[in-house]
Motif scaffolding. Structure first.
Motif, PDB file in Angstrom:
ATOM      1  N   SER B 105       0.826  -1.024  -0.054  1.00 27.52           N
ATOM      2  CA  SER B 105       0.031   0.001   0.077  1.00 27.52           C
ATOM      3  C   SER B 105       0.845   1.312  -0.161  1.00 27.52           C
ATOM      4  O   SER B 105       0.562   2.148  -0.942  1.00 27.52           O
ATOM      5  N   VAL B 106       1.904   1.389   1.046  1.00 28.44           N
ATOM      6  CA  VAL B 106       2.662   2.384   1.069  1.00 28.44           C
ATOM      7  C   VAL B 106       3.382   2.621  -0.399  1.00 28.44           C
ATOM      8  O   VAL B 106       3.557   3.697  -0.955  1.00 28.44           O
ATOM      9  N   SER B 107       3.689   1.575  -0.992  1.00 28.92           N
ATOM     10  CA  SER B 107       4.490   1.760  -2.215  1.00 28.92           C
ATOM     11  C   SER B 107       3.717   2.168  -3.199  1.00 28.92           C
ATOM     12  O   SER B 107       4.056   2.933  -4.146  1.00 28.92           O
ATOM     13  N   LEU B 108       2.319   1.762  -3.270  1.00 28.69           N
ATOM     14  CA  LEU B 108       1.468   2.266  -4.203  1.00 28.69           C
ATOM     15  C   LEU B 108       1.390   3.864  -4.274  1.00 28.69           C
ATOM     16  O   LEU B 108       1.289   4.271  -5.130  1.00 28.69           O
ATOM     17  N   VAL B 109       1.098   4.382  -2.929  1.00 29.51           N
ATOM     18  CA  VAL B 109       1.093   5.632  -2.927  1.00 29.51           C
ATOM     19  C   VAL B 109       2.331   6.330  -3.439  1.00 29.51           C
ATOM     20  O   VAL B 109       2.005   7.432  -4.150  1.00 29.51           O
ATOM     21  N   ILE B 110       3.334   5.724  -3.113  1.00 25.44           N
ATOM     22  CA  ILE B 110       4.621   6.530  -3.545  1.00 25.44           C
ATOM     23  C   ILE B 110       4.584   6.516  -5.242  1.00 25.44           C
ATOM     24  O   ILE B 110       4.896   7.483  -5.743  1.00 25.44           O
ATOM     25  N   ALA B 111       4.280   5.209  -5.732  1.00 22.92           N
ATOM     26  CA  ALA B 111       4.389   5.322  -7.024  1.00 22.92           C
ATOM     27  C   ALA B 111       3.231   6.117  -7.856  1.00 22.92           C
ATOM     28  O   ALA B 111       3.730   6.775  -8.823  1.00 22.92           O
ATOM     29  N   ALA B 112       2.144   6.270  -7.150  1.00 27.11           N
ATOM     30  CA  ALA B 112       1.287   7.124  -7.700  1.00 27.11           C
ATOM     31  C   ALA B 112       1.625   8.388  -7.583  1.00 27.11           C
ATOM     32  O   ALA B 112       1.509   9.358  -8.665  1.00 27.11           O
ATOM     33  N   LEU B 113       2.102   9.027  -6.721  1.00 26.91           N
ATOM     34  CA  LEU B 113       2.349  10.416  -6.462  1.00 26.91           C
ATOM     35  C   LEU B 113       3.473  10.689  -7.629  1.00 26.91           C
ATOM     36  O   LEU B 113       3.539  11.770  -8.146  1.00 26.91           O
ATOM     37  N   VAL B 114       4.738   9.793  -7.072  1.00 29.21           N
ATOM     38  CA  VAL B 114       5.816  10.022  -8.334  1.00 29.21           C
ATOM     39  C   VAL B 114       5.475  10.125  -9.681  1.00 29.21           C
ATOM     40  O   VAL B 114       5.743  10.963 -10.449  1.00 29.21           O
ATOM     41  N   GLY B 115       4.718   8.968  -9.859  1.00 31.12           N
ATOM     42  CA  GLY B 115       4.378   8.656 -11.372  1.00 31.12           C
ATOM     43  C   GLY B 115       3.414   9.710 -11.854  1.00 31.12           C
ATOM     44  O   GLY B 115       3.581  10.232 -12.968  1.00 31.12           O
ATOM     45  N   VAL B 116       2.522  10.238 -11.351  1.00 31.58           N
ATOM     46  CA  VAL B 116       1.435  11.209 -11.843  1.00 31.58           C
ATOM     47  C   VAL B 116       2.311  12.583 -11.864  1.00 31.58           C
ATOM     48  O   VAL B 116       2.096  13.172 -12.787  1.00 31.58           O
TER      49      VAL B 116
END
Lengths: 293, 307
Positions: B105-116
């Motif tokens: 979950s934490v990784s998904l948040v990081i990936a989404a923020l950085v990616g977007v």
């Protein structure tokens, strides 16, 4: 560029030329092609390029930093890392070829049967593909290795099985498109048997697309196999497989960081090359993408 | 909507059912005699004892009886005992599950923020050096083996600089694995965001908004970002299942006590009950996540909701 060039050339053979031109104008794709070709050359001529036998212990002193004699340094047995990375390229290409080959062969067969047969066969076969697809590649690959046991051969089979649904799905949808073309109806109307339709008519028309699609799957296969080897579930020592070398290097990180950095960079550059090449190929396959610049 | 719901839930159940068959048969597909392999380590097991274990595990029954026994045990929450240490498999897996979910979950948040953020700026500055730079970064992120990135981070920030612990259970030990898994997947999200945003930027309503004289920021954030995020949000569900798969490897790099680490140990020890339990739990997890995401999407998207 497309409009003018298209009006000057035109026709099927020059369509290929046009695509080739489009590919060559994509700097990334050309770079990818160069990386992949270099890799193939290095793998083919490994014995001539590598200064040492990749398995020769004591080719230099242990844990030597990179130097003129040992460009990438030496490992804990004094083996020359430069030679090991060069020979490792053979394994990487072999893994890519076999894993993608298995995935392509199985996926092609399933997609062909599913798309051609229709009805219940289609539903059952494609639903099964969906089931396999819904698990992540990692889980399928792990389950396969758990059953077969850890080895490089089994890792290749595992990655092949894990990535198969991707090919099956694309093949299936390609068959559906082909089935609507006039030649297909003509063949059926002429009374051709199933085998004839499948192997002499459908397969030759699908194969080019599928081979191109395979270039998109190579980087996934390489990363997955390297991951298995890294976990100790793929290549076994003393294999110069990059994922395994990386894993072996972590015990010596403080004293010999190059042991871990070098194989990692090798994997990254290889995967980058196949990704760039795949992007270029995808752009040609899907013209909608080109207009997005 | 109702038809979609029943169809989607039906597919999920079918997937779980097929998994139970595959997992139950696992012990029969294994080359060699699994009982002998499993108990080879304990010296001096007599053939009679092996035969007794076989009877106890039901391996002498016909296959369909074995499958029935397997399913009835699973339904009652009995996943068997581990070979090593005789612990109940289900308790062990459930105990480790929160760690894996937390990491993913934490990784998904990081990936989404950085990616977007990357994808949005690349689209906004499309065709410029900024765009090229960001997209090359994203491509390198996609091409890097994430276990390698993890090891580099581990040795730089935990071993050499000692800013973070090498391993542990608290949030400080979560930082590096989450960054590893997040950054590794941010590249895919960045590329998707960029192409989605560029699609939107080229659409008529954006031109209309501009022609109306709306403030540039308003157009970008209210119209482009919001509309362009729809395909990205759809993709996040799939991304989460990738994260769960990636977590298996990353957990082993950072000695993070999730089910992935447990699974690799089980494979090495040929602890078949534990392997079976892991595959089953992990499969259920993936199926549940994609079901929830699809249903959520159906609720949010009127095109699916009204069909």
């Amino acid at each position: 560029m497309s409009l003018q060039t298209a009006s000057v050339t035109g026709g099927t053979s020059s369509e290929t030329m046009l695509k080739l031109k489009q590919f060559m104008s994509n700097r990334g794709a050309v770079l990818g092609l160069v990386i992949v070709m270099t890799l193939i050359v290095v793998a083919l001529f490994a014995p001539m390029i590598a200064p040492y036998d990749p398995q020769m212990m004591g080719a230099g002193r242990r844990l030597q930093p990179p130097s003129f004699a040992y460009p990438f340094g030496t490992d804990e047995f004094g083996r020359d890392l430069y030679s090991r990375v060069i020979y490792g390229s053979r394994l990487t290409l072999l893994i890519a070829a076999i894993a993608v080959g298995i995935a392509l062969a199985v996926g092609l067969t399933i997609g062909l049967i599913g798309g051609y047969a229709g009805g219940w066969t289609e539903r059952v076969v494609m639903r099964l593909v969906d089931v396999v697809f819904s698990f992540t590649e990692t889980l399928i690959a792990l389950a396969a290795v758990a059953i077969l046991g850890p080895s490089l051969k089994n890792a290749m089979i595992a990655v092949g099985i894990a990535t198969m649904p991707f090919y099956a799905r694309i093949c299936y949808s390609t068959v559906l498109v082909e089935k609507n073309k006039p030649y297909f109806e003509a063949t059926v109307a002429a009374g051709a048997g199933h085998a004839r339709i499948l192997f002499l008519h459908l397969l030759p028309n699908i194969l080019p697309t599928m081979v191109v699609v395979a270039t998109l799957g190579v980087s996934t296969a390489i990363l997955a196999a390297a991951g298995l080897s890294f976990l100790g579930l793929g290549a076994q020592p003393p294999s110069p497989e990059w994922g395994w070398m990386l894993s072996a290097g972590r015990d010596y990180f403080s004293r010999a960081p190059w042991m871990m950095i070098v194989p990692g960079v090798a994997i990254a550059i290889t995967v980058l090359g196949f990704n760039l090449l795949g992007d270029g190929v995808r752009e040609i396959l899907d013209p909608r993408q080109t207009n997005r610049r | 909507m109702f038809r979609y719901l029943t169809h989607r839930i039906g597919t999920a159940l079918l997937t779980v059912w097929i998994t139970t068959i595959a997992v139950a048969m696992l012990i029969h597909i294994v080359p060699g005699d699994p009982v002998q392999i499993m108990y080879a380590q304990s010296q001096g097991t007599t053939p009679e004892q092996l035969e007794e274990i076989r009877t106890r595990l039901g391996l002498n029954e016909p296959i369909w009886v074995q499958y029935g026994m397997f399913v009835s045990r699973i339904v009652q929450g009995d996943f068997g005992q581990t070979i090593r240490g005789n612990q109940p498999v289900l308790d062990l897996l459930i105990g480790r599950l929160p760690n894996t979910l937390l990491l993913a979950s934490v990784s998904l948040v990081i990936a989404a923020l950085v990616g977007v953020v990357f994808g949005f700026f690349a689209a906004y500055k499309r065709g410029t050096a900024v765009d090229t730079g960001l997209m090359i970064t994203a491509l390198i992120g996609v091409s890097m083996p994430h276990f390698w990135l993890g090891l580099i981070l581990l040795f730089v920030f935990a071993v050499n600089l000692a800013w973070l612990p090498v391993a542990g259970e608290d949030w400080r030990s979560l930082v590096l694995p989450a960054i590893t898994l997040g950054v590794a997947n941010a590249g895919i999200i960045a590329r998707l965001t960029r192409s989605s945003m560029i699609d939107i930027l080229n659409q008529d309503f954006v031109r209309t908004a501009r022609a109306k004289g709306l403030h540039k920021g308003t157009i970008l954030y209210r119209h482009v970002l919001m509309a362009g995020l729809i395909p990205v949000v759809t993709m996040l569900g799939l991304q989460f299942t990738y994260m769960l798969g990636g977590a298996i490897v990353v957990e082993n790099v950072f000695a993070w006590n999730g089910i992935g680490r447990l699974a690799i140990q089980a494979i090495f020890q040929r602890d078949y009950p534990l392997i079976q339990g892991f595959i089953l739990i992990f499969a259920c997890l993936v199926v549940t996540v994609s079901l929830i995401m699809d249903l959520l999407y159906a609720v949010l998207d009127p095109r699916v909701r009204l069909s």
